[in-house]
Structures are given as C-alpha cells and as structure tokens.
Design a protein around this motif. Structure first.
Motif, PDB file in Angstrom:
ATOM      1  N   GLU A  72      35.581  16.370  -6.860  1.00 18.63           N
ATOM      2  CA  GLU A  72      34.895  17.403  -6.077  1.00 18.63           C
ATOM      3  C   GLU A  72      33.385  17.388  -6.342  1.00 18.63           C
ATOM      4  O   GLU A  72      32.589  17.604  -5.428  1.00 18.63           O
ATOM      5  CB  GLU A  72      35.478  18.777  -6.384  1.00 18.63           C
ATOM      6  CG  GLU A  72      36.880  18.953  -5.847  1.00 18.63           C
ATOM      7  CD  GLU A  72      37.563  20.213  -6.340  1.00 18.63           C
ATOM      8  OE1 GLU A  72      36.924  21.028  -7.053  1.00 18.63           O
ATOM      9  OE2 GLU A  72      38.766  20.381  -6.028  1.00 18.63           O
ATOM     10  N   GLU A  73      32.996  17.143  -7.583  1.00 13.76           N
ATOM     11  CA  GLU A  73      31.567  17.090  -7.924  1.00 13.76           C
ATOM     12  C   GLU A  73      30.887  15.864  -7.314  1.00 13.76           C
ATOM     13  O   GLU A  73      29.724  15.941  -6.912  1.00 13.76           O
ATOM     14  CB  GLU A  73      31.385  17.063  -9.444  1.00 13.76           C
ATOM     15  CG  GLU A  73      31.750  18.361 -10.133  1.00 13.76           C
ATOM     16  CD  GLU A  73      31.833  18.242 -11.655  1.00 13.76           C
ATOM     17  OE1 GLU A  73      32.029  19.288 -12.296  1.00 13.76           O
ATOM     18  OE2 GLU A  73      31.725  17.121 -12.209  1.00 13.76           O
ATOM     19  N   LEU A  74      31.607  14.754  -7.247  1.00 16.59           N
ATOM     20  CA  LEU A  74      31.021  13.501  -6.777  1.00 16.59           C
ATOM     21  C   LEU A  74      31.116  13.301  -5.273  1.00 16.59           C
ATOM     22  O   LEU A  74      30.400  12.462  -4.722  1.00 16.59           O
ATOM     23  CB  LEU A  74      31.687  12.313  -7.497  1.00 16.59           C
ATOM     24  CG  LEU A  74      31.480  12.239  -9.003  1.00 16.59           C
ATOM     25  CD1 LEU A  74      32.422  11.212  -9.630  1.00 16.59           C
ATOM     26  CD2 LEU A  74      30.026  11.911  -9.322  1.00 16.59           C
ATOM     27  N   GLY A  75      31.989  14.043  -4.615  1.00 18.46           N
ATOM     28  CA  GLY A  75      32.174  13.878  -3.178  1.00 18.46           C
ATOM     29  C   GLY A  75      32.154  15.203  -2.449  1.00 18.46           C
ATOM     30  O   GLY A  75      32.827  16.146  -2.853  1.00 18.46           O
ATOM     31  N   ALA A  76      31.403  15.261  -1.350  1.00 12.11           N
ATOM     32  CA  ALA A  76      31.259  16.512  -0.600  1.00 12.11           C
ATOM     33  C   ALA A  76      32.359  16.702   0.449  1.00 12.11           C
ATOM     34  O   ALA A  76      32.610  17.822   0.879  1.00 12.11           O
ATOM     35  CB  ALA A  76      29.893  16.556   0.079  1.00 12.11           C
TER      36      ALA A  76
END
Length: 188
Positions: A72-76
């Motif tokens: 979740e942090e690395l992909g929007a």
C-alpha cells in the motif's frame, strides 16, 4: 502495553525456529537460545508442536501486516500494489536475517496434509491468495483468480531463488515477469 511472558516466548521461539528449522531445534536449544526454562515453556505449551503453531500464527500476522502495508505504501492503485509486492520482497531478501519462507519450511518438515502445522502453513498461503485475488479484482482483471495464482507462483519462486542465491536479484526478475502478466491480463 508490555508483552506477556508467553508472547515473549513465542517471539523468541519464532526467531530460533526461523534460523534453525523446526526438527533441528530441540527443547534444549530453545532453552539455550531464548533464556526461558523448559518448565516455563511447558507451562504455556503442552508440546513443541503447540509452540510451533503459535510461532507460525505470529509469523503469519507479522508477515502479512508488513507485506500488505508495504504494498500500500509503495503503490497508489491496486495494479501498482500488485507490482509493489516484488519491491517489498526485494527489501525482505536484503535483510541479514532472511532465511526464506517459514511456511515453506514448515510444510516441508511436516508434510502430512492433516498435520496442524501443515494446515497452518497452507492457511497462510490461502490468506495471501485471498488478498492478492481481491487486489486483482480491484485492478479490473477479468480472471482475478488466475492472475493471483500466477503472481503468487512468481512470489514463491522468487523466495526460493533468493534463499538459494541462484540469481542476483530474484525479486526484480519476478517483478519483470509480473509486469508482463499484468499487461496481458489488464491491457497496456
């Protein structure tokens, strides 16, 4: 809130089992490595297998929370989160403590399908599949189940390859293949 003695025991045992394996880790080694007496261990767990199950449950919770949060942090978007799984794996593989997948190890050492340790390992993989399948649906995959299975095959292969050190960057090799799969499944 301070962890209970039981929680501390499970965390320490998880580290010992992950480092040394399950069958190779006897109660004497657990006592030596954790600093917790056999009496205390048996106060909380009737058998070594009960302790193994507790460590697998903890590892499942820790690993899924970490992996899903990193995705979740690395992909929007759901699509970018599916790809981000491989960036998260790269981070994990780079850790000094990386020793492969605890669930692959557990199911290899406890191979009977009706064994609770095998079942717990299979449940971990099922929960990962469910999450990835849900992301594939959100990304618009016409066959999300098939896409999730393919992505998880790449994930598992990358883990084993990283553990065996067959290639320099298995997470990025798997990521490249995942991008191809996603382009085929979702277009673009």
């Amino acid at each position: 809130m301070r962890p209970s003695k039981r929680d501390e025991l499970v965390q320490k045992a998880l580290e010992v089992f992950y480092q040394n394996g399950f069958h190779a880790t006897g109660m004497d080694m657990l006592v030596a490595e954790t600093g917790i007496s056999k009496t205390s261990m048996y106060k909380h767990f009737r058998t070594k297998e009960d302790l193994i199950l507790a460590t697998l449950r903890l590892r499942d919770e820790q690993f899924r929370n970490w992996l899903f949060r990193r995705m979740e942090e690395l992909g929007a978007t759901p699509r970018s989160q599916l790809i981000a799984m491989f960036d998260a794996l790269k981070e994990w593989f780079a850790q000094d403590a990386f020793r492969g997948c605890m669930f692959i190890k557990a199911s290899s050492e406890y191979q009977e399908e009706n064994d609770p340790i095998y079942k717990q390992s299979a449940e971990h993989k099922r929960l990962l599949y469910s999450y990835i399948c849900d992301l594939a649906k959100k990304a618009g995959a016409p066959r999300p189940e098939a896409l999730a299975r393919s992505l998880l095959l790449l994930k598992e292969g990358a883990i084993v390859t990283a553990h065996l050190r067959h290639t320099a960057n298995p997470a990025m090799d798997a990521k490249a293949a995942a991008k191809t799969l996603l382009a085929e499944a979702l277009g673009q």
